[in-house]
Design an enzyme around this catalytic site. Structure first.
Site, PDB file in Angstrom:
ATOM      1  N   GLY A 208      11.376  10.617   3.046  1.00  0.00           N
ATOM      2  CA  GLY A 208      10.323  11.500   2.553  1.00  0.00           C
ATOM      3  C   GLY A 208       9.866  11.374   1.125  1.00  0.00           C
ATOM      4  O   GLY A 208       9.239  12.296   0.605  1.00  0.00           O
ATOM      5  N   LYS A 210       7.386   9.694  -0.407  1.00  0.00           N
ATOM      6  CA  LYS A 210       5.935   9.872  -0.580  1.00  0.00           C
ATOM      7  C   LYS A 210       5.454  11.178   0.050  1.00  0.00           C
ATOM      8  O   LYS A 210       4.492  11.786  -0.443  1.00  0.00           O
ATOM      9  CB  LYS A 210       5.185   8.661  -0.022  1.00  0.00           C
ATOM     10  CG  LYS A 210       5.363   7.412  -0.881  1.00  0.00           C
ATOM     11  CD  LYS A 210       4.553   6.244  -0.359  1.00  0.00           C
ATOM     12  CE  LYS A 210       4.726   5.018  -1.265  1.00  0.00           C
ATOM     13  NZ  LYS A 210       6.114   4.528  -1.315  1.00  0.00           N
ATOM     14  N   ASP A 228       8.905   8.975  11.613  1.00  0.00           N
ATOM     15  CA  ASP A 228       9.616   7.717  11.382  1.00  0.00           C
ATOM     16  C   ASP A 228      10.351   7.358  12.663  1.00  0.00           C
ATOM     17  O   ASP A 228      10.775   8.249  13.420  1.00  0.00           O
ATOM     18  CB  ASP A 228      10.612   7.837  10.220  1.00  0.00           C
ATOM     19  CG  ASP A 228      11.053   6.482   9.695  1.00  0.00           C
ATOM     20  OD1 ASP A 228      10.473   6.013   8.700  1.00  0.00           O
ATOM     21  OD2 ASP A 228      11.979   5.883  10.290  1.00  0.00           O
ATOM     22  N   ASP A 264       3.516   3.128   4.850  1.00  0.00           N
ATOM     23  CA  ASP A 264       4.288   2.525   3.760  1.00  0.00           C
ATOM     24  C   ASP A 264       5.340   1.646   4.439  1.00  0.00           C
ATOM     25  O   ASP A 264       6.449   2.081   4.705  1.00  0.00           O
ATOM     26  CB  ASP A 264       4.919   3.622   2.902  1.00  0.00           C
ATOM     27  CG  ASP A 264       5.628   3.060   1.683  1.00  0.00           C
ATOM     28  OD1 ASP A 264       5.080   2.161   1.037  1.00  0.00           O
ATOM     29  OD2 ASP A 264       6.759   3.511   1.389  1.00  0.00           O
ATOM     30  N   CYS A 316       5.705  -2.524  -1.267  1.00  0.00           N
ATOM     31  CA  CYS A 316       6.161  -2.776  -2.638  1.00  0.00           C
ATOM     32  C   CYS A 316       6.474  -4.274  -2.797  1.00  0.00           C
ATOM     33  O   CYS A 316       7.621  -4.671  -3.029  1.00  0.00           O
ATOM     34  CB  CYS A 316       7.359  -1.900  -2.998  1.00  0.00           C
ATOM     35  SG  CYS A 316       8.742  -1.987  -1.845  1.00  0.00           S
TER      36      CYS A 316
END
Length: 368
Positions: A208, A210, A228, A264, A316
């Site tokens: 969690g 973000k 998720d 993400d 990332c």
């Protein structure tokens, strides 16, 4: 030999056998009876060894040193005096950058061609950034708390972001759900996502980070949903959201559609190599495998996007395989168009913040 050095050598020995530096630190440090600052010294030494391992390996071979945990620790702590300049002259020209700056051949090639400004940056030891929970405390109050607890801090560009010492991870702010550790670049992705609509699904929510950032940034105005594939992580997220007083609905089964879906995605993580130096040694094949998974996740997540609404992709990393090539393939296969991002701190799809990690973000808009 000091106790700190003994423990550091023990952790390095374990890491050389098993890999995964973070896990090795977690498995040893909490049981050492060392102070938090002493533990931090060990963590910094471990990061240095992982960060420069390819260079240290070259030095060990060049000077015919013993390849042992002790040697790595002595190189990292400057207790073993070797002539760097002499060794640099012996570097093979075709691998000079990769060896001297300790990257895989694949990553060094990308850096040299596309991101030369990141070569030094990714080898810097970073400070820690906190995301302040504005639903419980102001940033100024959070900084006052850090000062009272003996931690230095300063505000960053985003209103939720504070730069502080790594040891501030143990602050009462974290324990009381008034902040969590999160890089400013990650917070920027959350800010951009939350600006695109009110009903938002964090599709790869994990525990969690973000999701909580969006709850803070929007002051709980956004209708946030978290999903998720790992249900254990969702259980943890639910507990964190309760502590955080964050209005988040954790969902274990998908069905609805949303104004904004954030993906993400799992990735190579080389954009956060300052914090996880092991990512510097990722190879092309691994990145290709991540890219296949990322495209598959985007395809599934896209089904949850309303017509004329938004799908946000973030990773990332900066490898072309996981960024621009994934975007091109997704656009070619699905009924979405690329939405132009005009936001301070984003340059050509990559985050560009003085103290931040390197994230890639792309926004797709679904056709009407």
């Amino acid at each position: 030999m000091s106790k700190i050095n003994e423990i550091t050598i023990k952790i390095v020995e374990k890491w050389l056998r098993k890999g995964n530096m973070a896990r090795c630190l977690r498995n040893v440090l909490p049981y050492t009876r060392l102070s938090l600052r002493e533990r931090e010294r060990i963590a910094r030494a471990m990061h240095s060894i992982a960060r420069w391992k390819r260079w240290y390996d070259f030095l060990i071979d060049y000077y015919e040193l013993e390849r042992s945990a002790r040697t790595y620790v002595e190189l990292a702590t400057n207790k073993l005096k070797v002539d760097f300049e002499e060794a640099e002259k012996a570097l093979p020209e075709e691998k000079r950058l990769a060896i001297r700056y300790s990257f895989s051949d694949y990553i060094s090639g990308i850096l040299e061609k596309n991101f030369p400004e990141l070569i030094d940056y990714l080898n810097r030891e970073p400070l820690t950034t906190l995301c302040v929970n504005l639903n419980k405390i102001s940033r100024e109050e959070a900084m006052d708390t850090l000062a009272e607890e003996g931690f230095k801090s300063k505000p960053l560009k985003l209103p939720t972001a504070i730069l502080t010492e790594p040891i501030a991870r143990y602050s009462s702010l974290i324990k009381e759900g008034k902040a969590h550790v999160q890089d400013e670049a990650s917070q920027l992705v959350a800010k951009i996502t939350s600006s695109l609509g009110r009903k938002i699904l964090d599709y790869c929510a994990g525990t969690g980070g973000k999701t909580l950032a969006m709850a803070s940034i929007t002051r709980n105005v956004a209708k946030l949903y978290a999903y998720d594939i790992d249900k254990t992580k969702l259980d943890i997220l639910k507990q964190r959201a309760s502590l955080y007083k964050a209005k988040v609905k954790v969902i274990y089964k998908l069905g609805k559609t949303f104004d904004v879906v954030l993906v993400d995605a799992p990735c190579s993580g080389v954009g956060v190599a300052r914090r996880n130096p092991e990512a510097k040694y990722i190879d092309k094949k691994t990145c290709e495998e991540f890219a296949e998974k990322q495209l598959s996740i985007l395809e599934e997540a896209s089904k949850r996007v309303k017509k004329d609404k938004y799908l946000v992709y973030s990773v990332c990393t900066f490898t072309p395989k996981e960024t621009t090539e994934v975007v091109d393939k997704f656009i070619a296969r699905f009924d979405f168009e690329l939405y132009k991002i005009e936001h301070e701190g984003i340059k050509n799809g990559f985050t560009s913040l003085p103290e931040g990690d390197i994230f890639f973000i792309a926004i797709f808009k679904r056709a009407k």
